[in-house]
Scaffold this motif. Structure first.
Motif, short mmCIF file in Angstrom:
data_model
loop_
_atom_site.label_atom_id
_atom_site.label_comp_id
_atom_site.label_asym_id
_atom_site.label_seq_id
_atom_site.Cartn_x
_atom_site.Cartn_y
_atom_site.Cartn_z
N ARG A 23 10.07 3.27 8.77
CA ARG A 23 8.84 3.18 9.58
C ARG A 23 7.90 2.11 9.03
O ARG A 23 7.29 1.35 9.78
CB ARG A 23 8.13 4.54 9.61
N LEU B 210 -14.49 4.87 10.19
CA LEU B 210 -15.04 4.44 8.90
C LEU B 210 -16.57 4.60 8.94
O LEU B 210 -17.19 4.39 9.98
CB LEU B 210 -14.67 2.99 8.61
N ARG C 219 0.81 -1.21 0.00
CA ARG C 219 0.00 0.00 0.00
C ARG C 219 0.84 1.27 0.00
O ARG C 219 0.43 2.29 -0.52
CB ARG C 219 -0.87 0.06 1.26
N ASN C 220 2.01 1.24 0.65
CA ASN C 220 2.68 2.50 0.96
C ASN C 220 4.06 2.69 0.38
O ASN C 220 4.58 3.80 0.41
CB ASN C 220 2.77 2.65 2.48
N TRP D 120 -9.63 4.08 4.15
CA TRP D 120 -8.64 3.28 4.87
C TRP D 120 -7.24 3.54 4.31
O TRP D 120 -6.28 3.74 5.06
CB TRP D 120 -9.00 1.80 4.78
N GLY E 244 -6.10 6.98 5.21
CA GLY E 244 -5.84 7.03 6.65
C GLY E 244 -4.52 6.37 7.01
O GLY E 244 -3.75 6.88 7.83
N LEU E 245 -4.21 5.23 6.37
CA LEU E 245 -2.94 4.54 6.64
C LEU E 245 -1.76 5.40 6.22
O LEU E 245 -0.76 5.50 6.93
CB LEU E 245 -2.89 3.21 5.88
N HIS E 246 -1.87 6.01 5.04
CA HIS E 246 -0.81 6.90 4.56
C HIS E 246 -0.53 8.00 5.58
O HIS E 246 0.62 8.26 5.95
CB HIS E 246 -1.23 7.57 3.23
N LEU F 211 -1.35 8.06 8.75
CA LEU F 211 -0.87 7.47 10.00
C LEU F 211 0.64 7.22 9.93
O LEU F 211 1.38 7.52 10.87
CB LEU F 211 -1.60 6.14 10.22
N LEU F 212 1.08 6.67 8.80
CA LEU F 212 2.52 6.40 8.60
C LEU F 212 3.30 7.70 8.64
O LEU F 212 4.36 7.80 9.28
CB LEU F 212 2.74 5.74 7.25
N TRP G 74 0.81 3.30 16.20
CA TRP G 74 0.21 2.62 15.06
C TRP G 74 -1.06 1.88 15.47
O TRP G 74 -2.11 1.98 14.81
CB TRP G 74 1.23 1.65 14.44
N GLU H 1 10.66 7.06 5.93
CA GLU H 1 9.32 6.47 5.81
C GLU H 1 9.43 4.98 5.48
O GLU H 1 8.64 4.17 5.98
CB GLU H 1 8.51 7.20 4.73
N LEU I 60 -8.89 4.77 13.21
CA LEU I 60 -9.22 4.75 11.78
C LEU I 60 -10.43 3.84 11.53
O LEU I 60 -11.35 4.19 10.78
CB LEU I 60 -7.99 4.23 11.03
#
Lengths: 244, 244
Positions: free
Chosen positions: A172, A235, A159-160, B224, B227-229, B231-232, A224, A169, A231
């Motif tokens: 992390r 939703l 995802r990131n 989601w 939000g994860l982005h 949060l990181l 986290w 980053e 989070l």
């Protein structure tokens, strides 16, 4: 089992390994799975291992022992990271051939390696050697490679993580990926070995060991976990057709 | 492959299944893996399947066909969910025995089932039948069970799901768990089949099919991911010893 992840990013390289080995669930021990070779100002080569511990330790020992032997290629003499990876793969083959039949019987002697680093004149590179001995290279499209129990911690990376993600980053992201894996799988355990390499620095970093008591890792885990809870709670509620 | 998750929570039951089947990567199809049996006001029994499609389809077909046969136990006559699960397991054994040698050779005919629901007089219950035919039950300590490609989507459940989690939050958790799995693994695919059951309602819900176009699922995925982005990005910077 094992979990290792390595990233080849625009700014440099990130390596993270756990340190748990097990032969059955009642034979658990701590062994380092991240190994550093290098000549400051000239090259850094990082190895991460998974699989049969006897094989991977022998491979690393032979590679170290041969550093002084100028009669044959070694990790301090090979001209490219590609050649370094081919040398590690050849050493895996050599050890497995030596330790195989008749004594080993059906024991699985195979192991896998990630090989990353930079040799002066070339860019930072990262490779993954399969148990079969062939290997692939990380690219800008796929900037991270994993070994071992990779599934639990893969979604957060998928995802990131991009080639342009910063080293901080990326690190992390790796720590979160390890936290998710360790929470869900007993065969992956602390401490973690980390190494961050800045592109073109050509230094040989000492790396850093993250223990259970590490304050930064603890803060990452806590923040986290709390952030995920929040989070989820934020939703939107399901519409009527979902029957809630 | 397959991914199914089911939850036995204080407020009731949540079931979610993907619908992708594959025999090799070039033989992909969509098959429902969530099946409902029941008598409104008296019982609901939900089955989710993974493994050999011929076996799991035969099991469901036989269970359906026998509903009218009062001479033997069937899913509309068994007195408890435990007996319902034992009946499903016995039907798996029957089908595998029928379809095995000589024709099947080394083909893996095994399959797994989750069986959940409520029968008047008992509480909501959830069971998982192993390919070997024995089965375990979800408890307050371990309120969810998974089938198939379970690792990608397990961390979010391990972190957030408890027996006291609401049905709405359990459902959101399941949707996030599926999103993580589908992003990381090609063998799990849309649409999803969902079913939410409220404790003691003893209705037989129609369930809900989540397609690629579903606006709620799309909003959950988007929120989601974003939000994860965030949060990181909000996690604190590593201290100097991390060498960033």
């Amino acid at each position: 089992m094992t979990y290792c992840v390595a990233m080849c990013l625009d700014e440099g390289l990130v390596f993270a390994s756990d340190s748990r080995t097990n032969a059955g669930i009642d034979h658990i021990a701590t062994f380092r799975k991240l190994f550093t070779f290098g000549v400051p100002g000239e090259r850094l080569i990082v190895l991460q291992s998974a699989g049969n511990l006897a094989t991977s330790q022998s491979v690393v020992n032979l590679l170290k022992q041969r550093l002084g032997d100028t009669a044959q290629a070694n990790l301090h003499s090979v001209p490219t990271l590609y050649e370094a990876t081919a040398l590690v793969a050849a050493t895996v083959r050599e050890v497995v051939a030596r330790d195989a039949a008749p004594l080993a019987g059906n024991t699985d002697l195979s192991c896998s390696f990630l090989v990353g680093g930079q040799i002066a004149g070339g860019p930072p590179e990262l490779y993954s050697i399969y148990p079969q001995g062939n290997f692939i290279q990380a690219t800008e499209d796929t900037p991270f490679l994993q070994l071992g129990e990779s599934k639990y911690g893969k979604p957060i990376l998928d995802r990131n993580l991009e080639f342009t993600t910063s080293l901080a980053e990326g690190l992390r992201c790796a720590l979160v990926s390890f936290d998710s894996t360790i929470r869900s799988n007993l065969s992956v355990g602390m401490p973690l070995d980390l190494l961050v390499y800045h592109r073109d620095s050509l230094i040989v970093p000492a790396g850093y060991r993250v223990t259970e008591e590490d304050a930064y890792y603890a803060s990452i885990r806590k923040q986290w976990s709390a952030g995920l809870h929040e989070l989820l709670a934020q939703l939107p509620a399901p519409p009527p057709e979902y029957n809630i």
